[in-house]
Every structure is written in C-alpha cells, then in structure tokens.
Enzyme design. Structure first.
Site, PDB file in Angstrom:
ATOM      1  N   ASP B 360       9.305  -6.480  -4.143  1.00 17.32           N
ATOM      2  CA  ASP B 360       8.928  -7.692  -4.877  1.00 17.32           C
ATOM      3  C   ASP B 360       9.309  -7.575  -6.352  1.00 17.32           C
ATOM      4  OD1 ASP B 360       7.518  -7.474  -2.487  1.00 17.32           O
ATOM      5  OD2 ASP B 360       5.769  -8.528  -3.245  1.00 17.32           O
ATOM      6  N   GLU B 490      10.172 -10.454   8.184  1.00 20.80           N
ATOM      7  CA  GLU B 490       9.483  -9.413   8.960  1.00 20.80           C
ATOM      8  C   GLU B 490       8.989  -9.920  10.308  1.00 20.80           C
ATOM      9  OE1 GLU B 490       6.709  -8.380   5.916  1.00 20.80           O
ATOM     10  OE2 GLU B 490       7.812  -6.581   5.328  1.00 20.80           O
ATOM     11  N   LYS B 602       9.677 -15.742   8.564  1.00 23.29           N
ATOM     12  CA  LYS B 602       8.518 -15.591   7.683  1.00 23.29           C
ATOM     13  C   LYS B 602       8.859 -15.957   6.245  1.00 23.29           C
ATOM     14  CE  LYS B 602       5.278 -11.910   6.299  1.00 23.29           C
ATOM     15  NZ  LYS B 602       5.189 -10.444   6.150  1.00 23.29           N
TER      16      LYS B 602
END
Lengths: 768, 768
Positions: B360, B490, B602
């Site tokens: 991130d 994921e 996702k």
C-alpha cells in the site's frame, strides 16, 4: 531407510535393547487395538523420559475449536477430533520405596519388546537396576481382547534378582489426561465419579460438549511365585485418579505377578446410568475366564483373522513381516462390526489428523475388507456414508450448493467437516467420486446389488447433483469445466480442470443415471421412495446428462496424454531423477509455492483415474500415462506407492513394482517419513495388501468373475493370499512360473488366469 | 451506508448523543496521532461498557508466535506486530465516592465529541447523573503534540451542577495492558520500574523478546475555577500502575480542571538508561509552555500541514469532511521524519493486520506524501525498503532463490515477513514490482535522480534478480511464464501468468537495466561500488533481458484485452450487476472456493497495471480493459475505488468517477464495510487524495512537467488542491468550466492543461 531396529521375524515385531530416543516410535509400532479401543504401547510403570501417551475409544470424539491463521467463510467452527481417553493400563511400581522408571535406572539389560502378531499379544521384558541398588527382572504381557471389545488384560511380573525386598504395585486408573493435538489446550474430559470396591475400581468421565459418557475400569489380583495373594489394597482416590496399592515382601528370586483387567464401557453401547454395572459385568467375565483363558480366546480370535487375511511370503523375511504388520494393524483398527466407526488414518495409534474418516477408506481400504471379511463389513463402511448423507447435503449448502447436492467432508467423525485449509476443505472435492466409486466397487466385488436401492442410490444422487452444480460452462471451450479444485495430488492447489476430478465427476453422473434406470426397472418400490424423497425429475437428470456428455477433459495432442490439469505443460518438466537428493522430501525442503509451481506429484492423480477406471483404457494408454507421470511423482504420500506398484506390475515392470511394494509395506516399520512417533499410517496399509493381491496377483473382478495375472518378484520364492469371494474362499499361491488355486466352496467356480478360463472344483488345488 | 451518526461539518468530525453501541466505532474515528505515537479515542475516566483500548508507539513491536491451521515450510516462526502500549491518558474520577463511568450513569445529556481537524485537537463533553445522584458536566480536550512527538496533553474539566461535593481525580499510568490481536495470549510487556516524584510519575517497561525500552510518563496539576490548587497527591503505586489522587471539595457550579501531560520516551531515540531523564525533560517543556501554549503550537503545526495538504470542496459538505478526515489521518499516522517508520494500514487506530508496512505504501501512499511534503519524506519511505534489502534477500533465500534475489515481505515491521497464508506470503509477489515502481515514481515526480545511485539501484537489482529467477520457460508457449501467483486481486489464488505480475516483472527488469546504464554513465563511483557489492555481471543481465523480452502476456484475441490470468475466460462471466444484492459482500457471503472460481475482482488487477503504466497504452485500450474488467469488480478492498475513480475520470465518466470517489472518501466515516470499530483504513485514504488530484484534476508528470486534465463532479461548485512540485507550490482550483493555477515560486513554470502548454508566472493566478 531411516531405522532398522525392528528385528526381522515372520510372525513378530521385535525390538531389542533400550534406547530412550526410540521410545515414542516404539509406542506407535507396538500399538494395540481391537476395533473398539486402542492404545499406544506406553509403559505400565512410570516413565519420566519422552513419551506420547495415548488411549483411544472408538467413536468418542471432541469438537475442538478450529484454529486458523486467517478465517475463510465456510470453515467449520469446531471439528471432531479423536481424543486421548482416560488410561487404565498404569501400574505404579516401587521397590524398597524407589519408583521403577526406566529413565532413571542405572542399568538396563535384556530389554525386549515383542508384538506376537499371530496370537495378538504384546510383551515387554527387561532387567534393570534401580538407583537404590535393587535389581529387578520385569515381564509385562498385554492384549486388548478381540473377543470382548470392552476388555484388555495385563500380566505384570517382577522378580527381585539380587536380594529380597518390599515391592509395592499400584494398578491405577487416570482420567487427568491431555491431548497433544488440542488447538487451544482445552480440557476435553470431565471426571464425575471415582469408585473403588474391593479389588475393582472405576472412574466415570464424560467428554465436554459431546457428552460421551464413559466408565474406565480395572480389577487386579496378585500371585507370588504362582500362589494367589489375598492382600487388601490400600486405596488412593483423587478427582481423576484411583490407585490400589499392594505392598508385598518378596524374597530374592521369587516372582510377584499382578494381573490387571481393564477397559471402557461407553454410553454408545449402554445406558449411561448403567456404565458401572456394565463395567462390573465385564470384569466378572474377566475374573471367570482369567488371564490365561482370555489369552487363549485371543489366540483363537487372531487365528480366525489370520486364517482368512494372512498373506504368506517365502524367501523375504522383511517383506513377510511388513505385510503381516499391515494386516495386523488394519484388523486392530477396524473390525467392521459397528457402522458408526470407520478407519482413521492413524487408527488408535496417535492423534494427528483430527477426525477419523478420509477418502482413504473408500479409495484404499474397502478392497481389503471386502476380500478378507464377511461382506457386511464393507457394507457397514458404505452405510457410514449413507448415514452422513444429510450432513453432506448441509455441508454443500454451506458452500452455496442447493437442492440436495451433497459434498462429503474431507475429514470427518460425525459427518461434519473437520478440515480447515481452503485448498483442501473447499477444493479437494474429488473425495465425492471415491464415495460413489466404493458403491460401484462393492457391488462389483460382492454382487450384492441390494445396497444400491436400499441406500446407495440416494448417496449417488446427492453426489451427481453436486457435480452437476459444480461444473460450469466455458464459452471458449464450449464444454463444461470444473474450476478451482485440488486433485489427489495435493502438491497442486486451486487448479482448473483436474483430469481426475472431471473424469470421475462425469463417471459419477453416468453411474448414477445407470443405477436410476436399474432401480426403476427392478426395485419399483425403492424407486418411488427415493424419487419421493429426493424430488428428482427427468428435467434434472437430462441436465446432468448434458454436463456429463460435454465434460471437458484436458488432453495433450503432442504427448497423447490426458493432462493432470490445465496448463500442466507450462511447468518446467524436470524429472524427479534429476533432482538433487538433498532437496527431498520436497515437503520438508521447499516452500509451498515452489512445490506448487513444480511438476512434482505427491501421489497418483491422473494415474488414480487409470487405477479406478482401468478398463476404460488400453494397456498402451496406461503405459503412456505411467511413463509420462510417474517420473514426476515423489510419492510423498503414504498412499502413493501402492497404486504405482499395481500399475507397474500390470505393465510387467516387476522390479519397479517390487520397489514400490517395499516402500508401502515397511513404511512405518522402517520409518521412511521420520514421523512414526506420531502414529502409524493405517489406511495406506490396505494399499499394501492391494499391491500384492491386485498388483502381483493381478486380481480383477470382471463380469462377476475373478481374474488373475499372477506375477512374482524375483526376490520371493512364493506368496499366497486368500479371498472371500461371494461366500467362497479361494486361496491363491504363486511361485515363479506357477500359480495354484484352492477353492473352499460347495460348488465349482470358474476364474480367469492370464485371460484363460480355469474351472476350480471344490476343495481341490489347481495349478496353472 | 451503514452509519450516519457523524454530523456533517467542513472542519470537524462531530458525534452527538451517547450510544454505547457506537463507542468502539467512535474510538476509531476520533483516533489521535502525531506520527510518533497514536491512540484510540478511549475515555479518560473509567468505562465499563464495550471498548477497544489502544495506545501505540511508532516502531515498537512484538514478534508474536505465528498461528496457522497447517504449517507450510517457509512460514515465519514469529511475526512483528504493532502492539498496544502502556496508557497514559487515564484519569479516575469519583464524585462523593462514586466513580464516574458513562456505562453506569443514570442520565447522560449533551454528549458530544468533536475532532477539530483544522487545529488538531479532540474534545468530549457531556452532562451526567451518577448513581449517587450527583450531576456533573465534563469537558475533556486532548491532543498529541505535532511539535513534540513524545508529548500529549489533556485538559479535563468537571463541574458539579446541582450541589457541591468531593471530587477525587486520579490521573494514572497503566502498563498492565493486553492485546486483542495476540495469537497465544502472550504477555507482550514487562514493567520494570514505577517512579513517582511530586506531581510527576513514570513507568518503565520493555517489550519482551524485542526489548524496546519505554518510559511512559505523566504530570498533572489542577485549578478550581481557574485558580491553581497546590494539593499534594495521594500516591498509589502497583507493579504496573501509578496513580496520583487529588481530592478536592468543589462547590456547586465551580469547575475543577485537571491538566495532564503525558507520553513516551523510547530507547529508539534515547539511551535506555536515560529514558526517565528524557521524560522529565519533556514534562519540563510541557510545564513551561502550559496547556494553552502547547495547544497554540498545535494549531500552528496543523495550520502548516493544512496550508500545504488541504483540499477544499465547495458545495458538498460530506465530501469536504471526508477528504479532510483522510488527510488528517494520513498526517496523524506518518510525518516522514523517521525512515524507520512507515504507514500501517490501520495506522495508530487498531491492531488488525500485524506488522506495519504493506505494498500500500508504495502503490497508494507515496504520491500523497510527495506532493504535500518536502521530498525527503518520500525519500525516507523509499529508504525504508533500502534498509530492509538484506532481509528481503534472506526472505527470498528461504523460498529457494539465490544470488541476491530479493523478495520483499508482504507485511513487515522490521524487514521480515509477517504474513502466513501461503497464497499471500509466497505468491502475492507483485509487491516487489510496486517497490521498484515507487523508485521510478519518486524520480519522475521529484526529479531527484540521486536516490537511484545512492540506494535505489541495489533494490532494483535484487528485484530484477528475483523476477528473472521466478520466471520459467514454457515449452508449449516458447515464452517465459510466471506460475503460481496471486495478483492484486486476492479473489484469485495460485493462478498462472497473472498479466499484472508478468507485465510489471518485465518492466522491473527493463527499468533496472536502464538505470544500470544511466548509473554506469553518470555515477561511475556508485556504479563500481554497486557492481562490487552485488557481483552483477553482463552474463547475468543478458539473461534478465532475454526473460524480459520473451515474457508471456496472456491476451484474448476475441476480446482484444489482456487476460487477468490464464484461463480467465473459462469462468462464468456474469457481471456484478446481475448478482443478487443479498450475496454481497462476497467475502462475507460466499465460501472461498466459490469466490475463487468466480470472475469477481476484489480490487484493480489488470487495471492496476493500466494505472501504473498508463502511458504504455492508448485511451482506447484503457477503455476496452475498463469496460471488460470493471463490471466484474466488487471493490471489496478499500484500495479498489480510488484507481477506478481515476480511470473513470480519465474516460470522462464523471458520474462513475464521483461514485467511486464517495466510496473511498467516506469509507470509514460511513463505515461501508462494518468494521470501523477495529480501526481505520489509513492507506486507502491516500487513494482518496489521488482520486481528486490524479482523477478529477488529471495530474500526470510527463517529461518533468505537470500535466492536468481538470474535471469536476456536477455535485460540486469547486475544489482546490496544492502540490509541492520540486520546491514550487502550485495551487489548483477547479470550478465548472474553469481551472485556475496559482504558482508560488521564484520563477515561472510551464505546465500542460488538457494537452496545451500554459506558462505560469510566479505569484499569479492563471485561469484556463
């Protein structure tokens, strides 16, 4: 081979010399069982060295709270686990106040263990010098009665060698036990009552959550040089313990012997308020028959077992010892009398793999029990799954399936899933096919069709519904695909179109459709009941048929082989023979991702399909697939070598077949995987039996007839096995160049040997 | 939207009315932080209702023993976890002997919380009636000083409303704290010394295993209606507690105020034997400046932060509040002053996701810090990974890679892997690419090339080596493939040839090769050092090049799109819009296997590649891929909407862009995912900033120039943001149909707006 301390012997497992580092392994190897209960070969007297204590009661489990690193939706909250039960084998021993503990003795001589497989008893003997200088000779004989499932017996003899002294023997019961495999160190047992009455005692305890009520009991009496001693015991009671202490002055050279009877009564078989009464009744029987009487019964019971299930091998003691050890353990684990029980991968020898039942039962164990037992035994194994059908439908519903689709759990005790890795729990769905296949296999072997209308067809419908719903249509392929599965080769996870899964799914649907027709034609009443119950319609079965007919099967035109899964050829196809030996076993040396992207195969996968559905393929096809896949196979599952041994034999590669056979038959005795201390690999032992009977003997059942292609490894002089085929007993003996068949039946029977019809007259031996 | 109790306000987060079920959510939403430490907005006084206590110190972690269901070779034995630290905020309050506890009060009125974002303080006020009938008004103001990282301050005022009485206030320190996220209920902290000296006190404690030594300290003084009270406290000391009790008779209507200063000194910044002295020094500063002085500093510090990082939105209070909340939290979490720290997904607001640093940081957070801070801040974030290079090489070695290949961990605190699901830990390897990309992005934005010869190139070499080794050659494809990976999405695990992974791997190798050339040409000394250190040869780089040039990229001729992975088109491609709403979110409703075999995405995966490498593709290609993949995207990651918002804006789909924007900016305030009680989603907040600046503003840096394509959602009247671009401050204001640019710099700067060159004179506003 990692250990070779087990002395080769055709009828016994023998260990000589005391080695503390081997204690846990030997506790597994000398495990005792009688189908209803079992125990690791823990010492009767105290032992302060490393040990893995284990006593197990068939069908008694605990729902242990799941432990995972990262929770996935659909995981079971709890799962059933075979648990360590209260122990009844303990005998405290002190000599002149010093406890006998082999870990603290200053000298140990003549230490020997023997499991006498033929007669079903286990004996340990040694001489030891205690720290206080006392020198003792001990001999302890123990068995779990095959005749009385709730009873075991111990004869514990101790002799003072250099001078007389005071020996105290304290036979005891202990319910303050723990489980090595507990996820959260929960307490599994609650003891509720400790009773001591004269020479007998018991502890009532129940499992928490599942509330299995048990009564663990014992009774003891003593002799000194054979003469009964009337001593009253000194009683020691604690909340989870009761001991009866007998203190005896023993002259030098005389032998003090304690006979102890013990075992469990459980509310699976008795009203829970009557457990103690039932226990006293068992002890009454024990007293009446006495140790020698019980032992004689034990010999007879095992003689009957061996009479039917023995395999003899001449010219190879280790191979003989190996196969008998496997047959022994299978019989200790499961007798088939109780359809609530099944065959756990570790039987009664350890805790690992919570839960009892895997697809191992259907894929590997049923043939052994069909051929060596009455057919109700295999039928009980099938019935076990029928009894779990509703749970399998619930399990599928949790994963989003509907309308009666059934997904049997990967691991179970009571029908609920006990596994919690998503790649296994949710994706290793081929287990469903093995359950359908066992129904087919049972009918093929026994000829007993009634199981299908009675129970089997409903299981088949649930499974067919699952496969129909689980397949999806691929636009590019214009065929039905099965995405995101794990095949028998667990060294691949979440693959698309595992050939074995797709092929067996198609077979399941077709087999179910065929049985629907047969039951409709021949068992109208059952058919109406089943249709009423399942609400199956022709519209639905038409859809199944379409999925089966359009099932995608990955295939390589270049190699002319079915592909284990989509994309298999993208891997770096380096054969196992070119791998550095130091990298093996892969599952201990490589990280999981490396294993997954490698071509290496843990156990038969595509070849498992060729084993189950052998008659669908030509010998050339088998050879091509065997030559393609076996070189990538690392056989790191105990279930791998047997299928390959059978196929190598079929391909007439007897050296290779023999090599695979050795790996499977002495897996635990020689501890190939360095883990025997955790328990034995029970289910793979049935594969060893198959290696000989189906592999070397070439047994197949085709159109209700036994077929053989006998071969013999060049290392052997002969081997023989027996089959119970539809009530007729056939003994097959193979020597180099010759096979003999002896039929024990009322009427003649025709078989095929190497494709030729042979008629066997009753009670005669025919040589081919 | 799941909650709407936060009152809309442009500069404050406000809660009105006391609702016990909201306490844990509000504790997250009102969390305080100053980069060096942080805390959930727990009450100062006792609270017996459901609460999640949390105080955190930057860089202080504990290696918690791994918990997994089934161990895989290569998992970390322990992993670093941000832990709950000793608390210094507590103030015990009793009125006439009755403890103030909002969970036990008989009446609560006027309950209000406010986080004043502009000035960086938090206030809670209420009136309550205690069980003994006493009625009190309380106002508590608290802040963690941005000027003094080790210091926080509280002003706690209490007024007796109906009659006078005895108030006892006991400011205290508590080191007897626990962690909700502990795997094995280990004790993480050991307290070693409790000291009390006059009005000040401290507790020295260290973490177990990691031995971070900390001193938690406090000092308090009181006023009654503004007049200083000289009371000596009654001291209460325990092994993990010290309290100073002040008992004061308070007349009706008068206000007793306790000023409390507290915080931590840590051996990361001081010699461990000098922690108490350092603490006293901090308290000396606090005393000198006083609460009001510190608060004034706080206002100024936040004014400086907002001056640079504020985004204004006119015409949409909730959007304005959302973006400011995100900017506030980013600044509370990470100030960039310390290269040992990083940006945890939950910052200082909760414990979930052990470890601090994910990809991130590189993929989502760096642009925000580059544009709103001095460039050393982003450089510190890069340096963090350089400092962990050796650990990344060790990590790769554990997985079988060699010769300096580096695999950065998925989650880390100290460079070691902190994750233990095989599909993530071992397979979500695209994280490596994000780390290389951040180096590129940093240079592109700041123009500071020196980072690459100084540190970045070694990181790039380790990463290139990893990708080279991780790719393997596929015979059928005659290209290099990357098997068995998990992409950014994921909801796919263990797939082959994830396009994003392959594409970014190729880019990493090529980018590294390019930097090798540049450093060789321009920084010979660095080049020699790096080559000496890495032993890189031309033979090796030639091999890299071959892998990059022959990298396989899955592509569909039919759809003219790159495929997310091999086999993607085999799925049942039903768009999200046709899914039953009750099935969402999928990760709470579907079992994992069902998610895996579905096409649902996702977060941006192929589109993440189109985001990172936008200039490699045409607008038509972007549109085609967006239209292909977004309909299957469920945005169940907090990191998903921002990338899609930026791309929707680029495609001129402003309604869609705005919808995505709302989802990201008020994710926590409106608790879309029903989990805000566990903490905030800090890293996705940087994505919100990108949605406005890169999405609506259309900021791109191309050839050292700022480019804009300003757009504005029709719901807004205007928005503005500022950028620090290479030392020049540019303010961008966008209204419907107009964009204004104000340059604060010494010299003019040319930018591009909608492709046209615009020259901005210094200190002037240019309208376009």
């Amino acid at each position: 081979m990692n250990q070779d301390y087990i002395v080769p012997d055709v009828w016994s497992i023998i260990e000589e010399g005391f080695e503390p580092s081997r204690v846990k392994s030997s506790e597994s190897l000398f495990s005792l069982g009688n189908g209803a209960m079992g125990q690791r070969a823990n010492f009767e007297e105290a032992y302060s060295g490393p040990t893995f204590q284990g006593s197990y009661i068939g069908g008694v489990y605990y729902p242990d709270k799941t432990r995972v690193g990262w929770w996935k939706n659909g995981y079971p909250e709890y799962f059933a686990k075979v648990i360590n039960a209260p122990s009844w084998i303990g005998i405290g021993v002190t000599v002149d106040g010093e406890a006998l503990d082999l870990n603290r003795c200053t000298e140990i001589k003549g230490y020997r263990r023997e499991f006498h497989m033929k007669e079903g008893w286990y004996r340990r003997s040694f001489q030891a010098r205690l720290r206080n200088g006392a020198r003792v000779a001990v001999e302890a004989t123990r068995f779990l009665s095959m005749a009385h499932g709730e009873l075991g017996a111990i004869k514990y003899s101790i002799t003072l060698l250099e001078k007389g002294g005071t020996i105290a023997l304290e036979p005891y019961l202990d319910s303050g036990i723990t489980n090595e495999d507990s996820n959260w160190d929960d307490q599994f047992w609650q003891s509720t009552r400790v009773v001591s009455e004269g020479a007998r005692a018991c502890i009532e305890a129940h499992t928490l959550k599942t509330f299995f009520h048990t009564c663990t009991f014992m009774e003891a009496h003593l002799t000194l040089d054979g003469a009964e001693i009337g001593n009253e015991p000194e009683v020691r009671e604690e909340p989870t313990y009761v001991g009866h202490r007998y203190t005896v002055e023993v002259p030098e050279g005389q032998t003090l012997t304690l006979y102890k009877y013990g075992g469990y009564t459980v509310d699976l078989n008795h009203p829970k308020e009557g457990l103690m009464q039932a226990a006293w009744k068992v002890l009454g029987t024990a007293r009446k028959k006495g140790f020698d009487g019980l032992l004689e019964e034990q010999r007879q019971a095992w003689a009957r077992i061996w009479e039917m299930s023995d395999i003899t091998i001449e010219g190879d003691v280790k191979a003989q010892q190996g196969i008998r050890f496997n047959i022994l353990q299978l019989n200790q684990t499961y007798t088939g009398r109780d359809s609530r029980l099944n065959i756990g991968p570790k039987g009664f020898t350890g805790e690992k793999y919570g839960g009892s039942t895997y697809w191992d039962t259907e894929a590997y164990c049923i043939p052994f029990y069909m051929a060596t037992k009455d057919q109700f035994v295999a039928r009980n194994l099938l019935k076990y799954r029928y009894n779990h059908l509703e749970k399998a439908i619930e399990n599928a519903a949790k994963l989003g399936f509907s309308k009666g689709a059934a997904l049997y759990p990967m691991v179970t005790m009571n029908g609920e899933e006990c596994h919690n890795e998503w790649e296994i729990t949710f994706e290793e769905i081929h287990r469903n096919s093995a359950i359908a296949y066992a129904i087919y296999n049972y009918y093929r072997y026994t000829g007993d069709y009634t199981y299908i209308p009675d129970m089997g067809l409903e299981v088949l419908i649930g499974i067919a519904r699952f496969w129909y719903q689980r397949a999806s249509f691929s636009e590019p392929k214009q065929q039905y695909v099965i995405l995101g599965v794990t095949g028998p080769n667990e060294y691949e996870n979440n693959v698309n179109n595992n050939w074995y899964t797709n092929y067996s799914a198609r077979w399941c649907i077709r087999f179910c459709l065929e049985q629907l027709r047969k039951v409709k034609d021949g068992y109208q009443e059952d058919y109406r009941r089943i249709i009423g119950h399942t609400r199956l319609t022709e519209v639905e079965t038409e859809k199944w048929k379409k999925v089966a007919d359009q099932m995608y099967l990955p295939y390589s035109e270049e190699h002319k082989v079915y592909l284990q899964q989509d994309g298999f050829l993208d891997k770096e196809l380096i054969p196992v023979s070119e791998l550095d030996r130091t990298q093996r076993p892969l599952n201990q040396k490589w990280s999981w991702d490396r294993i997954l992207r490698s071509p290496y195969i843990k156990q038969a996968d595509t070849l498992q399909g060729f084993y189950f559905f052998e008659e669908h393929f030509t010998l050339e096809e088998l050879e091509r697939h065997f030559d393609f896949y076996e070189p990538f196979t690392v056989h790191e599952s105990s279930l791998s070598p047997c299928v390959h041994s059978i196929q190598a034999a079929r391909l007439n590669r007897m050296d290779q077949a023999y090599e695979f056979y050795l790996r499977t038959s002495r897996l635990d005795l020689d501890d190939y995987n360095k883990e025997v201390h955790e328990g034995l690999h029970i289910t793979s032992m049935a594969g060893t039996w198959m290696s000989i009977v189906e592999g070397f003997g070439g047994l197949r059942v085709i159109n209700d007839k036994l077929n053989f292609h006998p071969r013999i490894p060049k290392q052997w002089k002969s081997y023989s096995f027996k089959l119970n085929f539809r009530g007729r007993i056939l003994k097959v003996t193979v020597t180099p160049g010759k096979a003999s068949f002896h039929l024990d039946a009322e009427e003649e029977m025709s078989i095929r040997v190497n494709g030729n019809r042979v008629v066997l007259p009753p009670q005669e031996t025919v040589h081919v």
